[in-house]
Scaffold this motif. Structure first.
Motif, PDB file in Angstrom:
ATOM      1  N   LEU A   1      43.316  16.519  77.802  1.00 41.73           N
ATOM      2  CA  LEU A   1      43.765  15.177  78.153  1.00 41.73           C
ATOM      3  C   LEU A   1      44.686  15.281  79.361  1.00 41.73           C
ATOM      4  N   SER A   2      44.435  14.445  80.371  1.00 41.50           N
ATOM      5  CA  SER A   2      45.246  14.436  81.580  1.00 41.50           C
ATOM      6  C   SER A   2      45.506  12.994  81.991  1.00 41.50           C
ATOM      7  N   TYR A   3      46.753  12.716  82.416  1.00 37.30           N
ATOM      8  CA  TYR A   3      47.093  11.340  82.806  1.00 37.30           C
ATOM      9  C   TYR A   3      47.930  11.368  84.089  1.00 37.30           C
ATOM     10  N   SER A   4      47.525  10.532  85.051  1.00 43.84           N
ATOM     11  CA  SER A   4      48.241  10.407  86.317  1.00 43.84           C
ATOM     12  C   SER A   4      49.295   9.318  86.188  1.00 43.84           C
ATOM     13  N   ILE A   5      50.535   9.742  86.022  1.00 46.40           N
ATOM     14  CA  ILE A   5      51.629   8.776  85.931  1.00 46.40           C
ATOM     15  C   ILE A   5      51.802   8.045  87.259  1.00 46.40           C
ATOM     16  N   GLN A   6      51.684   8.791  88.347  1.00 46.64           N
ATOM     17  CA  GLN A   6      51.668   8.275  89.703  1.00 46.64           C
ATOM     18  C   GLN A   6      50.592   9.022  90.469  1.00 46.64           C
ATOM     19  N   PRO A   7      50.194   8.551  91.656  1.00 49.00           N
ATOM     20  CA  PRO A   7      49.164   9.282  92.412  1.00 49.00           C
ATOM     21  C   PRO A   7      49.522  10.737  92.682  1.00 49.00           C
ATOM     22  N   THR A   8      50.822  11.054  92.723  1.00 43.94           N
ATOM     23  CA  THR A   8      51.234  12.434  93.027  1.00 43.94           C
ATOM     24  C   THR A   8      51.790  13.175  91.819  1.00 43.94           C
ATOM     25  N   TRP A   9      51.652  12.596  90.623  1.00 41.79           N
ATOM     26  CA  TRP A   9      52.314  13.182  89.462  1.00 41.79           C
ATOM     27  C   TRP A   9      51.424  12.986  88.243  1.00 41.79           C
ATOM     28  N   SER A  10      51.059  14.089  87.579  1.00 43.05           N
ATOM     29  CA  SER A  10      50.198  14.003  86.400  1.00 43.05           C
ATOM     30  C   SER A  10      50.682  14.971  85.335  1.00 43.05           C
ATOM     31  N   VAL A  11      50.360  14.635  84.091  1.00 45.46           N
ATOM     32  CA  VAL A  11      50.660  15.500  82.960  1.00 45.46           C
ATOM     33  C   VAL A  11      49.347  15.809  82.237  1.00 45.46           C
ATOM     34  N   TYR A  12      49.313  16.937  81.520  1.00 43.37           N
ATOM     35  CA  TYR A  12      48.081  17.295  80.815  1.00 43.37           C
ATOM     36  C   TYR A  12      48.407  18.037  79.527  1.00 43.37           C
ATOM     37  N   ALA A  13      47.436  18.034  78.617  1.00 43.50           N
ATOM     38  CA  ALA A  13      47.506  18.793  77.373  1.00 43.50           C
ATOM     39  C   ALA A  13      46.116  19.346  77.082  1.00 43.50           C
ATOM     40  N   LEU A  14      46.056  20.521  76.454  1.00 39.21           N
ATOM     41  CA  LEU A  14      44.772  21.192  76.279  1.00 39.21           C
ATOM     42  C   LEU A  14      44.761  21.982  74.981  1.00 39.21           C
ATOM     43  N   TYR A  15      43.630  21.905  74.276  1.00 39.50           N
ATOM     44  CA  TYR A  15      43.348  22.778  73.130  1.00 39.50           C
ATOM     45  C   TYR A  15      41.985  23.400  73.385  1.00 39.50           C
ATOM     46  N   ASP A  16      41.930  24.739  73.324  1.00 36.45           N
ATOM     47  CA  ASP A  16      40.681  25.409  73.665  1.00 36.45           C
ATOM     48  C   ASP A  16      40.537  26.680  72.841  1.00 36.45           C
ATOM     49  N   GLN A  17      39.316  26.954  72.386  1.00 38.64           N
ATOM     50  CA  GLN A  17      38.995  28.211  71.721  1.00 38.64           C
ATOM     51  C   GLN A  17      38.060  29.013  72.611  1.00 38.64           C
ATOM     52  N   THR A  18      38.257  30.332  72.641  1.00 34.07           N
ATOM     53  CA  THR A  18      37.462  31.199  73.496  1.00 34.07           C
ATOM     54  C   THR A  18      36.949  32.391  72.701  1.00 34.07           C
ATOM     55  N   LEU A  19      36.007  33.101  73.326  1.00 33.39           N
ATOM     56  CA  LEU A  19      35.343  34.225  72.668  1.00 33.39           C
ATOM     57  C   LEU A  19      35.019  35.288  73.708  1.00 33.39           C
ATOM     58  N   ILE A  20      35.208  36.559  73.358  1.00 27.79           N
ATOM     59  CA  ILE A  20      34.764  37.682  74.192  1.00 27.79           C
ATOM     60  C   ILE A  20      33.907  38.605  73.336  1.00 27.79           C
ATOM     61  N   PRO A  21      32.602  38.707  73.575  1.00 30.67           N
ATOM     62  CA  PRO A  21      31.799  39.710  72.866  1.00 30.67           C
ATOM     63  C   PRO A  21      32.284  41.117  73.222  1.00 30.67           C
ATOM     64  N   GLN A  22      32.400  41.985  72.229  1.00 31.38           N
ATOM     65  CA  GLN A  22      32.905  43.337  72.424  1.00 31.38           C
ATOM     66  C   GLN A  22      32.026  44.337  71.689  1.00 31.38           C
ATOM     67  N   ALA A  23      31.858  45.510  72.296  1.00 30.71           N
ATOM     68  CA  ALA A  23      31.146  46.606  71.640  1.00 30.71           C
ATOM     69  C   ALA A  23      32.130  47.738  71.416  1.00 30.71           C
ATOM     70  N   GLY A  24      31.813  48.587  70.480  1.00 32.09           N
ATOM     71  CA  GLY A  24      32.662  49.738  70.226  1.00 32.09           C
ATOM     72  C   GLY A  24      32.668  50.093  68.759  1.00 32.09           C
ATOM     73  N   ILE A  25      33.278  51.230  68.470  1.00 36.22           N
ATOM     74  CA  ILE A  25      33.336  51.729  67.108  1.00 36.22           C
ATOM     75  C   ILE A  25      34.698  52.382  66.913  1.00 36.22           C
ATOM     76  N   THR A  26      35.291  52.182  65.743  1.00 41.28           N
ATOM     77  CA  THR A  26      36.570  52.820  65.440  1.00 41.28           C
ATOM     78  C   THR A  26      36.330  54.242  64.948  1.00 41.28           C
ATOM     79  N   SER A  27      37.406  55.013  64.891  1.00 39.53           N
ATOM     80  CA  SER A  27      37.283  56.395  64.403  1.00 39.53           C
ATOM     81  C   SER A  27      36.881  56.427  62.928  1.00 39.53           C
ATOM     82  N   ALA A  28      37.047  55.290  62.224  1.00 38.10           N
ATOM     83  CA  ALA A  28      36.626  55.196  60.817  1.00 38.10           C
ATOM     84  C   ALA A  28      35.171  54.762  60.685  1.00 38.10           C
ATOM     85  N   GLY A  29      34.467  54.551  61.813  1.00 39.12           N
ATOM     86  CA  GLY A  29      33.060  54.187  61.762  1.00 39.12           C
ATOM     87  C   GLY A  29      32.795  52.703  61.597  1.00 39.12           C
TER      88      GLY A  29
END
Length: 609
Positions: free
Chosen positions: A375-403
């Protein structure tokens, strides 16, 4: 950044290999670099919630342009580059861009050197004003003595001379060959809607040897027990994406829509971290052969045996793969004459991994939906506020020493901020506050580089302030400050709960100023200066007992001159000649770090026809 490792893209594509890399793009092929704090662009939310940097490579412009750059610098740096931009037919439909570069350099570290060659042709065919096809290929070849100038001692960080090395000149240099290709189709249906389809590939092959010390020598701590290691690696990434974006205008509401699909296949084959120089002791056990080096009086020129993996990659100790696809859609709605902007989006990602490390096999499957609300709102043409909620993901490969298989990294970012333009937009400020949760962070196992460690959950919270623009006539500035507080919330090792996250930095403050001298006779001259500061630095690995690294401050400066066809620039780094280190950590009685360059300079000359 923000308690994590930011994600890397090239031309909007995820080309990050599984094991190391990607190979840094040479400046000769870079058009510009986009830095995005947090998940600023929805296309980038396969990545760490800290943010992303995207390297955009040089493309044909359709206007003939030819230039050459020569550079001289400290430690026998010699570099030549050429940039050719033109057309191949009278109608300017077939366009090309060709960049070539050659470089050779020694190093402030003893016995280190770097040789580099880059070749990057691009062809673009413009069917019409709305439709084009672009084919791009980049070849980078490297030869260097040290894969990383890491040093170690029991006596504390930065306690050795900056040119100290554990390397032996008798070891064969690292050989790296990197191939990257893009094929892009772009079509605009009309002024509001367009489609882009892109396929890319990366193949990185490298082979080399290096010395390593795994722990302190109890009999004589100042005598490092070196053992040579061997790496033979092939990393491949294939990526495809198709997306549409467009605009829909309705009474009182405008919608900006982005939707598409991403597919990505990564694989690494290798014989990694091989201890090949061994002997059989009296008890019949295989032991590494050591080459002692005294840190107070190092003696080199010891001959070490050569090695190549018998049978090559098919007989290595590592075979890992990641395959994922994503479906995503984003809708940005604007209301009240574009003063209020609401962003709604979601991405579904399916990930499959397979790991075979030292004949131990694991596999994993995950299906994750990651939403976004902004959500973003321009209080004035030169001034704005915003708020954000986002979830992200990174696929990863690998193995621990425990297998156990490594799971994907998942992140949640909550952020609020305010943006303000000043003096008719000549400079602007951004203030943001964030709170990030991460789970399944991965680090290299310090006891065996073939395996990975997986932290349970962490959090990071902080404040960032940026000032960018012309703050005074002729004076341009980039000023930023970042405060971060990041800790481990849960882990299989209860001693790590509450500990700082890997590579923790509490304060980061950077400033760069560039001033064009006033007056008609001096307007072709410029002066620049800036510094980098990091305070409250943690270690490379999470530890229950911290051994924090020293603060980092580096002052740089330069002068420049230009005329119609020629630009000349002199840049001096580390003006104060401070002893600086990067990547500090403590393990098994030794302090490890990477030494940074002392005072050094570069002279560059750029000529445009």
């Amino acid at each position: 950044m923000r308690g994590g490792q930011i994600s890397t893209l090239r031309n909007g594509i995820d080309l990050t290999p599984i094991y190391r890399g990607p190979v840094p793009e040479d400046a000769a092929i870079i058009d510009r670099v986009e830095f995005m704090k947090g998940p600023s662009l929805f296309m980038n939310n396969i990545g760490d919630p800290a943010g992303t940097f995207n390297v955009l490579t040089k493309q044909p412009t359709g206007t003939p342009h030819y230039s050459a750059t020569a550079m001289l610098g400290s430690w026998n740096l010699y570099r030549l580059a050429a940039d050719l931009d033109g057309v191949l037919d009278a109608k300017k439909k077939l366009q090309y861009r060709l960049n070539v570069m050659g470089m050779t350099s020694e190093s402030f570290v003893r016995y280190d050197y770097n040789r580099r060659l880059v070749l990057a042709p691009v062809l673009k065919y413009q069917f019409s004003d709305r439709t084009s096809v672009t084919a791009e290929y980049t070849y980078q070849q490297f030869q260097y003595a040290l894969i990383s100038p890491i040093v170690m001692t029991p006596n504390g960080y930065a306690s050795l001379p900056r040119d100290f090395t554990i390397h032996e000149p008798s070891l064969k240099p690292y050989q790296v060959r990197d191939h990257t290709g893009f094929l892009t189709f772009a079509h605009a249906f009309n002024k509001n809607w367009s489609l882009t389809a892109r396929a890319s590939l990366l193949q990185n092959d490298y082979e080399g040897m290096y010395m390593w010390v795994t722990g302190v020598n109890p009999a004589n701590p100042n005598l490092l027990l070196r053992n040579p290691k061997y790496d033979l690696v092939r990393m491949q990434v294939y990526s495809q994406q198709v997306f549409v974006n467009g605009k829909i205008r309705m009474p009182g509401v405008t919608q900006q829509i982005l939707a598409g699909v991403d597919m990505n296949q990564k694989q690494v084959l290798g014989d990694i971290y091989v201890t090949y120089d061994t002997y059989t002791d009296a008890a019949g056990k295989t032991q590494p052969r050591y080459y002692p080096l005294h840190i107070d009086a190092p003696e080199y020129q010891i001959q070490t045996p050569d090695y190549r993996t018998p049978g090559g990659l098919t007989h290595g100790n590592t075979d890992q793969s990641i395959r994922y696809y994503s479906l995503y859609a984003l809708d940005e709605l604007t209301f009240f004459r574009e003063k209020l902007r609401l962003t709604l989006g979601g991405r579904f990602t399916a990930v499959n991994t397979h790991n075979n490390v030292s004949s131990v096999e694991t596999s994993s499957k995950d299906q994750v939906f990651t939403p976004r609300v902004g959500l973003s709102y321009s209080i004035q043409p030169t001034w704005s506020v915003y708020a954000l909620y986002d979830q992200t993901l990174i696929p990863q490969a690998g193995i621990t020493s425990a297998g156990e298989a490594i799971r994907p990294l998942e992140g949640i970012n909550r952020e609020i901020g305010v943006k303000k333009d000043w003096l008719d937009g000549r400079w602007n400020t951004t203030l943001s506050v964030y709170h990030i949760h991460r789970s399944n962070i991965v680090a290299t196992d310090p006891n065996n580089a073939l395996y990975r460690l997986q932290v349970g959950k962490t959090h990071a919270k902080g404040i960032e302030l940026d000032v960018v623009g012309e703050v005074l006539p002729g004076l341009n500035a980039v000023i930023n400050y970042a405060y971060n507080d990041s800790k481990i919330d849960s882990d299989v090792n209860p001693q790590l709960i509450g500990a700082r996250t890997p590579m923790y930095v509490k304060h980061v403050q950077n400033t760069w100023l560039n001033y064009h001298l006033p007056g008609s006779k001096l307007s072709s001259f410029s002066v620049s200066a800036g510094y980098q500061y990091q305070g409250g630095r943690g270690e490379r690995y999470a530890t229950a007992v911290q051994h924090p690294g020293p603060d980092y401050f580096r002052l740089d400066g330069g002068i420049g001159w230009h005329c119609k066809h020629l630009k000349v620039n002199v840049l001096i780094n580390n003006i104060l000649n401070k002893t600086l280190i990067a990547t500090p950590w403590y393990r098994n009685g030794l302090y490890y770090w990477v030494a940074q360059a002392p005072l050094n300079a570069r002279l560059s000359m750029h000529y445009v026809l």
